[in-house]
Motif scaffolding. Structure first.
Motif, PDB file in Angstrom:
ATOM      1  N   VAL A   1       0.844  -1.197   0.000  1.00 20.86           N
ATOM      2  CA  VAL A   1       0.000   0.000   0.000  1.00 20.86           C
ATOM      3  C   VAL A   1       0.881   1.249   0.000  1.00 20.86           C
ATOM      4  CG1 VAL A   1      -1.659   1.348   1.367  1.00 20.86           C
ATOM      5  CG2 VAL A   1      -2.004  -1.111   1.040  1.00 20.86           C
ATOM      6  N   HIS A   2       2.004   1.204   0.719  1.00 24.67           N
ATOM      7  CA  HIS A   2       2.948   2.326   0.696  1.00 24.67           C
ATOM      8  C   HIS A   2       3.481   2.542  -0.717  1.00 24.67           C
ATOM      9  CE1 HIS A   2       6.759   4.397   2.560  1.00 24.67           C
ATOM     10  NE2 HIS A   2       6.017   5.222   1.847  1.00 24.67           N
ATOM     11  N   VAL A   3       3.758   1.466  -1.443  1.00 27.73           N
ATOM     12  CA  VAL A   3       4.157   1.586  -2.847  1.00 27.73           C
ATOM     13  C   VAL A   3       3.086   2.357  -3.618  1.00 27.73           C
ATOM     14  CG1 VAL A   3       4.531   0.320  -5.008  1.00 27.73           C
ATOM     15  CG2 VAL A   3       5.621  -0.474  -2.902  1.00 27.73           C
ATOM     16  N   ASN A   4       1.824   1.999  -3.395  1.00 25.08           N
ATOM     17  CA  ASN A   4       0.735   2.666  -4.112  1.00 25.08           C
ATOM     18  C   ASN A   4       0.622   4.140  -3.739  1.00 25.08           C
ATOM     19  OD1 ASN A   4       0.013   0.376  -5.533  1.00 25.08           O
ATOM     20  ND2 ASN A   4      -1.447  -0.317  -3.980  1.00 25.08           N
ATOM     21  N   LEU A   5       0.914   4.473  -2.484  1.00 21.40           N
ATOM     22  CA  LEU A   5       0.917   5.884  -2.086  1.00 21.40           C
ATOM     23  C   LEU A   5       1.999   6.652  -2.840  1.00 21.40           C
ATOM     24  CD1 LEU A   5       0.479   5.614   1.804  1.00 21.40           C
ATOM     25  CD2 LEU A   5      -1.279   6.099   0.088  1.00 21.40           C
ATOM     26  N   LEU A   6       3.173   6.050  -2.962  1.00 22.70           N
ATOM     27  CA  LEU A   6       4.267   6.691  -3.700  1.00 22.70           C
ATOM     28  C   LEU A   6       3.923   6.857  -5.178  1.00 22.70           C
ATOM     29  CD1 LEU A   6       7.281   4.861  -2.035  1.00 22.70           C
ATOM     30  CD2 LEU A   6       6.904   7.338  -2.019  1.00 22.70           C
ATOM     31  N   LEU A   7       3.313   5.811  -5.776  1.00 21.87           N
ATOM     32  CA  LEU A   7       2.937   5.900  -7.187  1.00 21.87           C
ATOM     33  C   LEU A   7       1.884   6.983  -7.394  1.00 21.87           C
ATOM     34  CD1 LEU A   7       2.670   2.114  -8.198  1.00 21.87           C
ATOM     35  CD2 LEU A   7       4.689   3.586  -8.096  1.00 21.87           C
ATOM     36  N   MET A   8       0.910   7.047  -6.483  1.00 17.06           N
ATOM     37  CA  MET A   8      -0.152   8.046  -6.581  1.00 17.06           C
ATOM     38  C   MET A   8       0.422   9.459  -6.505  1.00 17.06           C
ATOM     39  SD  MET A   8      -3.520   8.546  -4.130  1.00 17.06           S
ATOM     40  CE  MET A   8      -2.611   8.622  -2.592  1.00 17.06           C
ATOM     41  N   GLU A   9       1.297   9.707  -5.526  1.00 17.08           N
ATOM     42  CA  GLU A   9       1.836  11.055  -5.361  1.00 17.08           C
ATOM     43  C   GLU A   9       2.804  11.414  -6.487  1.00 17.08           C
ATOM     44  OE1 GLU A   9       0.513  13.059  -3.544  1.00 17.08           O
ATOM     45  OE2 GLU A   9      -0.488  11.904  -2.001  1.00 17.08           O
ATOM     46  N   ALA A  10       3.586  10.431  -6.956  1.00 15.62           N
ATOM     47  CA  ALA A  10       4.493  10.696  -8.078  1.00 15.62           C
ATOM     48  C   ALA A  10       3.699  11.060  -9.322  1.00 15.62           C
ATOM     49  CB  ALA A  10       5.377   9.483  -8.347  1.00 15.62           C
ATOM     50  N   ARG A  11       2.628  10.339  -9.561  1.00 16.45           N
ATOM     51  CA  ARG A  11       1.794  10.628 -10.733  1.00 16.45           C
ATOM     52  C   ARG A  11       1.155  12.014 -10.614  1.00 16.45           C
ATOM     53  NH1 ARG A  11      -3.695   7.774 -13.294  1.00 16.45           N
ATOM     54  NH2 ARG A  11      -3.893   9.426 -14.841  1.00 16.45           N
ATOM     55  N   MET A  12       0.590  12.317  -9.443  1.00 17.50           N
ATOM     56  CA  MET A  12      -0.060  13.613  -9.282  1.00 17.50           C
ATOM     57  C   MET A  12       0.943  14.746  -9.469  1.00 17.50           C
ATOM     58  SD  MET A  12      -2.296  15.175  -6.157  1.00 17.50           S
ATOM     59  CE  MET A  12      -3.070  16.807  -6.386  1.00 17.50           C
ATOM     60  N   GLN A  13       2.126  14.593  -8.877  1.00 15.33           N
ATOM     61  CA  GLN A  13       3.122  15.659  -9.009  1.00 15.33           C
ATOM     62  C   GLN A  13       3.569  15.826 -10.459  1.00 15.33           C
ATOM     63  OE1 GLN A  13       7.562  16.196  -7.532  1.00 15.33           O
ATOM     64  NE2 GLN A  13       6.161  16.266  -5.778  1.00 15.33           N
ATOM     65  N   ALA A  14       3.706  14.718 -11.192  1.00 15.31           N
ATOM     66  CA  ALA A  14       4.092  14.801 -12.602  1.00 15.31           C
ATOM     67  C   ALA A  14       3.047  15.575 -13.409  1.00 15.31           C
ATOM     68  CB  ALA A  14       4.285  13.403 -13.187  1.00 15.31           C
TER      69      ALA A  14
END
Length: 474
Positions: A447-460
């Motif tokens: 789930v932490h991986v998914n949090l990182l992917l979500m925030e990386a995508r949003m920031q991009a």
């Protein structure tokens, strides 16, 4: 309204189809997630008083499935709820019904019925402009003008230019102010990324939301046994857990050893600027070879109940580094970064939201319990940065000070497939993909991986959109 008799009739009809030998969706999980055992979610760390207060304001004290899964990381959940509450509830450039309709439009790009239904219900409760829920053609031209930037942000944000901004800001009676546009862009990016988290974590529909009435009935049918078709395979059955990696025992040790070796190499010899650039280009091109198997990127998505909120459904993700296309310049983070540029622009045009976004980004990236599976006292910063930067690499964003050779060392192919699917076309995520990597790790770590992917995508997405707004303003 759907009565208990209607639900029983639906169940009987499904049983009759099964008796005829036809394939019907199978029960996956009655808990918050179809990927994670309910017991593990319920055993999560207790929430702090401030988080409980936010939940009371946002959900009348009831935690929806999405929040329960995020609750595996209470510190992050608090930052997320604070930011989302501000975007949707507090004073801002856009009226409340606009905010929820934009959320619907964003989630519909990925056929994320979990989020669409939630915000259809929110929109209905506001009690205005109910005709808009019949589809995009029933909402004002001003809202429809967001379709172009919505689809580009969702699938190919590097294509956004100052011309797209000008088309929205200078359209006569249908124009948007820059403050309104920033609010809209943040909402679009937030819900595109949140759809990635929903699919990546196997979030099940909320029965309470599925029972909304009126125009939402055909969008959000009654949930039967917690079934969410987005997590089924093509034959309609839930994915079985059948890991392809038989050498599971050594997987964690290999990863730990690689992290140790990379750290030693960092300290001994720093790569040249030219070598760092070469490694980025190599990783960017190799991302072309990572795909979501069995899917045709050019295939038109079949109609779904949320299609009424989607314009140009055939427009989807295409790799930034496509073969034979060298005309798209790499986005150098040093030229336009969140910390030095995006943060101040957002805060100037939409007061205080920059601080809330920044807190959410930092919390996801800095979050650590200093362990990896069964190992304690581990510095995971190298792994967290590899996950975040790999997403940005797929979006054509490069950090001059990062050695992209670490990505190939730390992220196995099955994890890369999962990352690309969850980030670029999340509606294709399956349970098999979720279970194909990090077999020894806890669900909370995934789930932490998914949090990182979500925030990386949003920031991009935000970096590309805010850079375009900056270019328009100057």
């Amino acid at each position: 309204m759907n009565s208990s008799t209607d639900i029983c009739n639906n169940c009987r009809a499904a049983l009759r189809e099964k008796e005829k030998g036809m394939k019907v969706p199978q029960h996956i999980s009655s808990g918050p997630s179809s990927f994670i055992p309910e017991s593990e979610i319920l055993e999560a760390m207790p929430l702090g008083d401030h988080t409980v207060m936010l939940l009371a304001e946002e959900f009348s004290g009831r935690m929806d499935n999405l929040t329960q899964v995020m609750g595996l990381h209470p510190h992050y959940l608090q930052a997320f709820l604070r930011c989302q509450y501000y975007l949707l509830r507090m004073d801002g450039p856009l009226p409340l019904h606009y905010r929820h309709y934009i959320a619907i439009m964003a989630a519909a790009r990925h056929q994320c019925s979990v989020l669409v239904c939630q915000h259809v219900q929110e929109f209905e409760q506001i009690g205005v402009c109910s005709d808009w829920l019949r589809g995009l053609e029933h909402c004002p031209q001003r809202i429809r003008n967001l379709n172009e930037i919505n689809k580009i942000l969702a699938h190919r944000p590097w294509l956004i230019t100052k011309d797209h901004i000008q088309a929205l800001v200078k359209t006569g009676e249908h124009s948007w102010s820059l403050a309104e546009l920033v609010h809209a862009v943040v909402l679009l990016a937030h819900f595109h990324a949140l759809a990635s988290f929903v699919f990546g974590s196997g979030i099940n529909p909320d029965p309470e939301v599925a029972e909304v009435t009126g125009v939402a009935d055909d969008l959000c049918p009654p949930a039967v046994s917690g079934i969410c078709s987005c997590h089924l395979t093509n034959n309609g059955r839930a994915n079985d857990s059948s890991p392809g990696n038989t050498n599971v025992g050594s997987e964690l040790e290999v990863l730990m050893e690689r992290m140790k070796r990379l750290q030693e190499e960092r300290e001994e010899d720093e790569a040249s600027e030219e070598e760092m650039f070469t490694r980025f280009e190599k990783e960017k091109k190799e991302s072309l070879l990572v795909g979501s198997g069995g899917f045709d990127n050019n295939k038109v998505v079949p109609p779904s109940p949320v299609a009424r909120f989607v314009d140009d459904p055939s427009f989807g993700y295409q790799d930034f580094a496509r073969h034979g296309e060298d005309n798209l310049p790499t986005f150098r983070a040093q030229d336009y970064s969140w910390e030095d540029h995006g943060f101040s622009l957002v805060n100037r045009l939409y007061s205080d939201v920059g601080h809330l976004l920044d807190d959410k980004f930092r919390t996801a990236c800095d979050l650590t319990y200093y362990n990896m599976a069964s190992h304690e006292g581990v510095d995971t910063s190298m792994l967290r940065r590899a996950l975040f930067n790999y997403v940005h690499c797929m979006y054509g964003i490069r950090y001059d000070d990062y050695d992209y050779g670490e990505v190939n060392q730390l992220l196995e192919r099955s994890l890369k497939v999962y990352i690309k699917t969850v980030t670029c076309y999340p509606e294709r995520t399956t349970r098999r993909m979720y279970e194909s990597y990090w077999h020894q790790f806890r669900h909370s770590e995934k789930v932490h991986v998914n949090l990182l992917l979500m925030e990386a995508r949003m920031q991009a997405e935000l970096l590309y959109a805010l850079r375009a707004i900056t270019h328009y303003m100057t």
